[in-house]
Design a protein around this motif. Structure first.
Motif, PDB file in Angstrom:
ATOM      1  N   GLY A  95      -2.612   2.624  -1.524  1.00  0.00           N
ATOM      2  CA  GLY A  95      -1.370   2.429  -2.262  1.00  0.00           C
ATOM      3  C   GLY A  95      -0.159   2.262  -1.374  1.00  0.00           C
ATOM      4  N   TRP A  96      -0.063   3.077  -0.333  1.00  0.00           N
ATOM      5  CA  TRP A  96       1.107   3.008   0.540  1.00  0.00           C
ATOM      6  C   TRP A  96       1.137   1.703   1.326  1.00  0.00           C
ATOM      7  N   ARG A  97      -0.016   1.206   1.687  1.00  0.00           N
ATOM      8  CA  ARG A  97      -0.074  -0.062   2.417  1.00  0.00           C
ATOM      9  C   ARG A  97       0.314  -1.233   1.498  1.00  0.00           C
ATOM     10  N   VAL A  98      -0.139  -1.171   0.226  1.00  0.00           N
ATOM     11  CA  VAL A  98       0.228  -2.214  -0.728  1.00  0.00           C
ATOM     12  C   VAL A  98       1.731  -2.214  -0.946  1.00  0.00           C
ATOM     13  N   GLU A  99       2.315  -1.032  -1.128  1.00  0.00           N
ATOM     14  CA  GLU A  99       3.756  -0.968  -1.370  1.00  0.00           C
ATOM     15  C   GLU A  99       4.550  -1.435  -0.150  1.00  0.00           C
ATOM     16  N   ARG A 100       4.091  -1.108   1.019  1.00  0.00           N
ATOM     17  CA  ARG A 100       4.823  -1.485   2.223  1.00  0.00           C
ATOM     18  C   ARG A 100       4.810  -2.994   2.444  1.00  0.00           C
ATOM     19  N   HIS A 101       3.653  -3.622   2.240  1.00  0.00           N
ATOM     20  CA  HIS A 101       3.507  -5.037   2.610  1.00  0.00           C
ATOM     21  C   HIS A 101       3.538  -5.993   1.413  1.00  0.00           C
ATOM     22  N   CYS A 102       3.404  -5.450   0.197  1.00  0.00           N
ATOM     23  CA  CYS A 102       3.401  -6.319  -0.979  1.00  0.00           C
ATOM     24  C   CYS A 102       4.057  -5.584  -2.156  1.00  0.00           C
ATOM     25  N   PRO A 103       5.321  -5.178  -2.005  1.00  0.00           N
ATOM     26  CA  PRO A 103       5.965  -4.337  -3.022  1.00  0.00           C
ATOM     27  C   PRO A 103       6.118  -5.005  -4.380  1.00  0.00           C
ATOM     28  N   GLN A 104       6.123  -6.335  -4.418  1.00  0.00           N
ATOM     29  CA  GLN A 104       6.312  -7.035  -5.682  1.00  0.00           C
ATOM     30  C   GLN A 104       5.049  -7.081  -6.527  1.00  0.00           C
ATOM     31  N   ALA A 105       3.889  -6.715  -5.977  1.00  0.00           N
ATOM     32  CA  ALA A 105       2.621  -6.784  -6.721  1.00  0.00           C
ATOM     33  C   ALA A 105       2.587  -5.736  -7.830  1.00  0.00           C
ATOM     34  N   LEU A 106       2.048  -6.117  -8.977  1.00  0.00           N
ATOM     35  CA  LEU A 106       1.820  -5.172 -10.062  1.00  0.00           C
ATOM     36  C   LEU A 106       0.662  -4.264  -9.656  1.00  0.00           C
ATOM     37  N   ARG A 107       0.883  -2.955  -9.739  1.00  0.00           N
ATOM     38  CA  ARG A 107      -0.128  -1.976  -9.330  1.00  0.00           C
ATOM     39  C   ARG A 107      -0.800  -1.396 -10.575  1.00  0.00           C
ATOM     40  N   VAL A 108      -2.104  -1.629 -10.703  1.00  0.00           N
ATOM     41  CA  VAL A 108      -2.874  -1.174 -11.869  1.00  0.00           C
ATOM     42  C   VAL A 108      -3.993  -0.262 -11.395  1.00  0.00           C
TER      43      VAL A 108
END
Length: 433
Positions: A95-108
């Motif tokens: 999760g932290w890697r997704v938020e850092r590098h792709c913050p605009q992605a919808l997280r499900v």
């Protein structure tokens, strides 16, 4: 904000013939591809020989390394619009890697089932068994009252971790209405963060209509992945206390126990002379179910909804299960067989369904009604896509509302990030120069 690219971060590679979770994952992946969305399925798990052929759906497979910056390079290059985390620990890892590098992605988050609920019930069962030492347990299904479960869940950190992951995501997919109610009413999780959807790979109703009749079937069946603790407990319960009583009343009865990944301790229960057959892996679980007269599922703890029981209904096979087994599966409709939480009632139901044609056919009809009402694939698929697209359209507004989630991402993901980076540095230092 549209969706064109999907990244599905799997806890394991999907195995639809091994578990209901694998079937559910495949339903999601097929639905994504039907929208012409590009999909990459990635996992740190070892490649499984039983995994689904994702290439047939034109889905790319990506093998990941845990606690490694190579994931950062991958997601920066791919830039998904939607990231699905398969269970809460996958969200903790990435999760932290997704938020850092792709913050605009919808997280499900796909919870599969509420792990903290399953563990709380397991703990309650162990406590009940401990207090009944010296007596034959009468199934001992743990309490299902929300307040009791809430208190038990709060005793362990799994609930804190799991519900924190739910808050950190934009939407969490729940397979059980019981779990949605528990999270909303007791844990105060906002409705807009939860989506109840029981989409899974259940055979079409025509499968039941074309299935063998009462006289063409024989024997009892039990099925379930042996790696799943509730399934193993159910097998032991059958072997130790239920099957000897059924066999005493039906001396020629046979029970065939199927399931993926049977350990040696399970195969050791194979007792053909007693009519107890441990078969292990089933190449075609639906064919096995259709050939059987009655499905036995004495589940004493667990969460979510039970794929084996949905399969039984689709294959026209009446079942005997517990209130936990049938939870959130039939609503107000009568069960496709019998729900029994007491030992004698469970045995009586198994014997009755194996012998009584009228009751067997009535249970089969009830299964059809449950599938049509609660497991309509077209309806579930439409509602699922609507929930995803609505969450995407309202993403910024919902994140602004969800201060708890923002706070947890700030604090929890920082600690997860630093732990991951520490492990990465430790692994690098351990490598020979």
């Amino acid at each position: 904000m549209t969706i064109q690219k999907v990244l599905y971060l799997g806890y394991v590679w999907p195995e639809p013939n091994s578990s209901a979770a694998g079937s559910r994952t495949m339903e999601f992946l097929r639905l994504f591809r039907q929208q012409n969305w590009q999909v990459v399925f990635a996992s740190v798990a070892a490649l499984s020989p039983h995994r689904a052929d994702l290439s047939a759906l034109q889905i790319e497979e990506k093998q990941l390394t845990l606690n490694c910056d190579s994931f950062d390079e991958f997601i920066l290059s791919y830039q998904p619009d939607l990231v699905v985390f398969d269970r809460f620990f996958t969200e903790e890892q990435f999760g932290w890697r997704v938020e850092r590098h792709c913050p605009q992605a919808l997280r499900v988050l796909d919870t599969c089932d509420l792990h903290s609920l399953r563990e709380a019930r397991h703990r309650l069962l162990k406590q009940a068994l401990h207090t009944s030492t010296g007596t034959v347990p009468a199934l001992l299904v743990p309490a299902t009252e929300h307040a009791t479960l809430y208190r038990s869940m709060c005793e362990e950190d799994v609930a804190q971790r799991e519900i924190a992951a739910i808050y950190r995501c934009d939407l969490s997919l729940m397979i059980s209405q019981f779990e949605v109610d528990l999270l909303r009413d007791l844990f105060q999780v906002p409705d807009y963060l939860l989506c109840e959807n029981n989409l899974m790979l259940v055979p079409e109703n025509s499968a039941q209509q074309n299935s063998p009749g009462f006289d063409e079937r024989q024997h009892f069946v039990s099925i379930g992945n042996f790696r799943h603790a509730p399934n193993w407990d159910a097998v032991l319960c059958l072997y130790q206390i239920i099957w000897p009583r059924i066999r005493a009343r039906l001396p020629h009865a046979q029970l065939h126990v199927f399931g993926s990944y049977p350990p040696p301790k399970a195969m050791a229960l194979h007792q053909p002379a007693q009519g107890f057959h441990v078969r292990g892996w089933a190449e075609d679980a639906h064919a096995v179910m259709q050939a059987s007269r009655v499905c036995l599922a004495p589940l004493r703890f667990g969460a979510g909804i039970k794929g084996k029981l949905a399969d039984a209904m689709a294959c026209g096979t009446p079942s005997v299960t517990t209130s936990i087994g049938a939870e959130s599966m039939c609503g107000e409709l009568p069960w496709a067989g019998v729900i029994a939480d007491e030992l004698d009632a469970f045995v009586d139901a198994a014997v009755m369904l194996s012998n009584d044609l009228d009751q067997w056919q009535l249970a089969q009809q009830r299964g059809r009604e449950i599938l049509q009402t609660h497991f309509n694939r077209s309806v579930s698929s439409t509602l699922f896509l609507q929930a995803i697209l609505q969450a995407r359209a309202q993403q910024q507004e919902r994140r602004a509302q969800n201060f708890t989630g923002a706070m947890l991402r700030h604090h929890s993901l920082k600690s997860t990030q630093y732990m991951s980076q520490w492990i990465q540095l430790k692994n690098q230092a351990a490598k020979p120069s």
